[in-house]
Enzyme design. Structure first.
Site, mmCIF file in Angstrom:
data_model
loop_
_atom_site.group_PDB
_atom_site.id
_atom_site.type_symbol
_atom_site.label_atom_id
_atom_site.label_comp_id
_atom_site.label_asym_id
_atom_site.label_seq_id
_atom_site.Cartn_x
_atom_site.Cartn_y
_atom_site.Cartn_z
ATOM 1 N N LYS A 3 0.828 -1.204 0.000
ATOM 2 C CA LYS A 3 0.000 0.000 0.000
ATOM 3 C C LYS A 3 0.870 1.264 0.000
ATOM 4 C CE LYS A 3 -4.061 -1.995 2.300
ATOM 5 N NZ LYS A 3 -4.971 -1.830 3.463
ATOM 6 N N TYR A 43 -12.398 -1.463 -3.190
ATOM 7 C CA TYR A 43 -12.900 -1.622 -1.826
ATOM 8 C C TYR A 43 -14.422 -1.436 -1.759
ATOM 9 C CZ TYR A 43 -8.404 -2.053 0.617
ATOM 10 O OH TYR A 43 -7.202 -2.517 1.106
ATOM 11 N N THR A 85 -5.371 -6.580 10.894
ATOM 12 C CA THR A 85 -5.649 -5.316 10.197
ATOM 13 C C THR A 85 -5.036 -4.135 10.945
ATOM 14 O OG1 THR A 85 -7.747 -6.283 9.462
ATOM 15 C CG2 THR A 85 -7.508 -3.886 9.265
ATOM 16 N N ASN A 106 -1.915 0.601 6.621
ATOM 17 C CA ASN A 106 -1.391 -0.618 7.244
ATOM 18 C C ASN A 106 -0.526 -1.465 6.306
ATOM 19 O OD1 ASN A 106 -3.480 -1.546 5.713
ATOM 20 N ND2 ASN A 106 -4.538 -2.636 7.349
ATOM 21 N N HIS A 109 -2.075 -5.298 1.687
ATOM 22 C CA HIS A 109 -3.382 -5.947 1.553
ATOM 23 C C HIS A 109 -3.160 -7.405 1.171
ATOM 24 C CE1 HIS A 109 -7.429 -6.846 0.038
ATOM 25 N NE2 HIS A 109 -6.825 -7.367 -1.013
ATOM 26 N N GLU A 120 -9.300 -10.012 -7.690
ATOM 27 C CA GLU A 120 -8.325 -8.931 -7.482
ATOM 28 C C GLU A 120 -7.139 -9.067 -8.441
ATOM 29 O OE1 GLU A 120 -7.688 -9.050 -3.211
ATOM 30 O OE2 GLU A 120 -9.691 -8.249 -2.849
#
Ligand code: GDP
Length: 132
Positions: A3, A43, A85, A106, A109, A120
């Site tokens: 991310k 998302y 998470t 975070n 993913h 995905e």
């Protein structure tokens, strides 16, 4: 997917190293950027959550590194490797514990099922990139 926070913080290398050391094979990889609309599609399951707009802004704020990974029992093993998470609650040594900034930012993913992994993968990569 690595991310934006982890890419910006210069942690792509050690994260990829940890993934390979854990026995995952990289099938496809690239550096790219999502628009806020792309992030919203990715998302979509969280569209009704209060943090959705903030999540889309964050996910489109800078570059990401999506990957398709292969391993026996990959989904479960990868979720274990990345940790909870919320990095504050993630186990010692997990990617989120080591590299994440916060609950939202975070670091990484991981798909939560084989079905979503396929969806995905197709979100980020063409058939040729996946099979070539
Ligand atoms: P994951 O499967 O562990 O990534 O967790 P979820 O599917 O529940 O949430 C998706 C992503 O939304 C997380 O990885 C975080 O980046 C973000 N997120 C989850 N919960 C919260 C929250 O309570 N607040 C904020 N700001 N972001 C959240």
């Amino acid at each position: 997917m690595i991310k934006p926070d982890a890419v910006t913080d210069g942690f792509s290398g050690p994260i990829i190293q940890q993934i390979e050391d854990a026995g995952f094979r990289i099938v496809a990889i690239k550096k790219t950027k999502l628009s806020p609309e792309d992030a919203g599609r990715f998302y979509a399951v969280h569209a009704e959550r209060p943090f959705f707009q903030s999540l889309c802004d964050y996910m489109s704020s800078s570059h990401i590194i999506p990957m398709v990974l292969e391993k026996e029992n990959a989904v479960e093993e990868f979720r274990t490797l990345i940790g909870s998470t919320n990095p504050a609650q993630a186990a010692e040594g997990t990617i989120r514990k080591r590299f994440a900034r916060s609950l939202e930012s975070n670091a990484i993913h991981g798909s939560d099922s084989d079905e979503n992994a396929a969806i995905e993968s197709n979100f980020f990569f063409t058939e040729q990139e996946l099979n070539g």
